[in-house]
Design a protein around this motif. Sequence first.
Motif, short mmCIF file in Angstrom:
data_model
loop_
_atom_site.label_atom_id
_atom_site.label_comp_id
_atom_site.label_asym_id
_atom_site.label_seq_id
_atom_site.Cartn_x
_atom_site.Cartn_y
_atom_site.Cartn_z
N TYR A 211 28.34 -4.31 -32.26
CA TYR A 211 28.06 -4.22 -33.69
C TYR A 211 26.99 -5.22 -34.10
CZ TYR A 211 32.31 -1.50 -33.71
OH TYR A 211 33.24 -0.55 -33.46
N VAL A 212 26.13 -5.59 -33.18
CA VAL A 212 25.12 -6.60 -33.45
C VAL A 212 24.19 -6.18 -34.59
CG1 VAL A 212 23.18 -7.86 -32.46
CG2 VAL A 212 25.30 -7.61 -31.16
N GLU B 126 25.93 -6.80 -37.86
CA GLU B 126 26.09 -8.23 -38.12
C GLU B 126 24.76 -8.88 -38.50
OE1 GLU B 126 28.01 -9.56 -34.63
OE2 GLU B 126 29.92 -8.70 -35.23
N ASN C 50 29.16 -12.67 -30.47
CA ASN C 50 28.83 -11.33 -29.97
C ASN C 50 27.53 -11.32 -29.17
OD1 ASN C 50 31.05 -9.88 -30.71
ND2 ASN C 50 30.21 -9.22 -32.66
#
Length: 58
Positions: free
Chosen positions: A2-3, A6, A25
Amino acid sequence: MYVPVELFEVAHRLSWVKLGVLSVNLAIVAYLGYELTTHGRSPRNPSLPRSPRRSRKT
């Protein structure tokens, strides 16, 4: 994984918690990339027994 989400969240409103989660992450993604590039994917072990198929009795 989910970079991108984010990164958007950090750019939208910066907070220490969001920055920390993003850092963790990114570290995980970097580690997984390192492992894949140095060791590659290991093949499945053919010597392991397969789980037996259950036959249906009707």
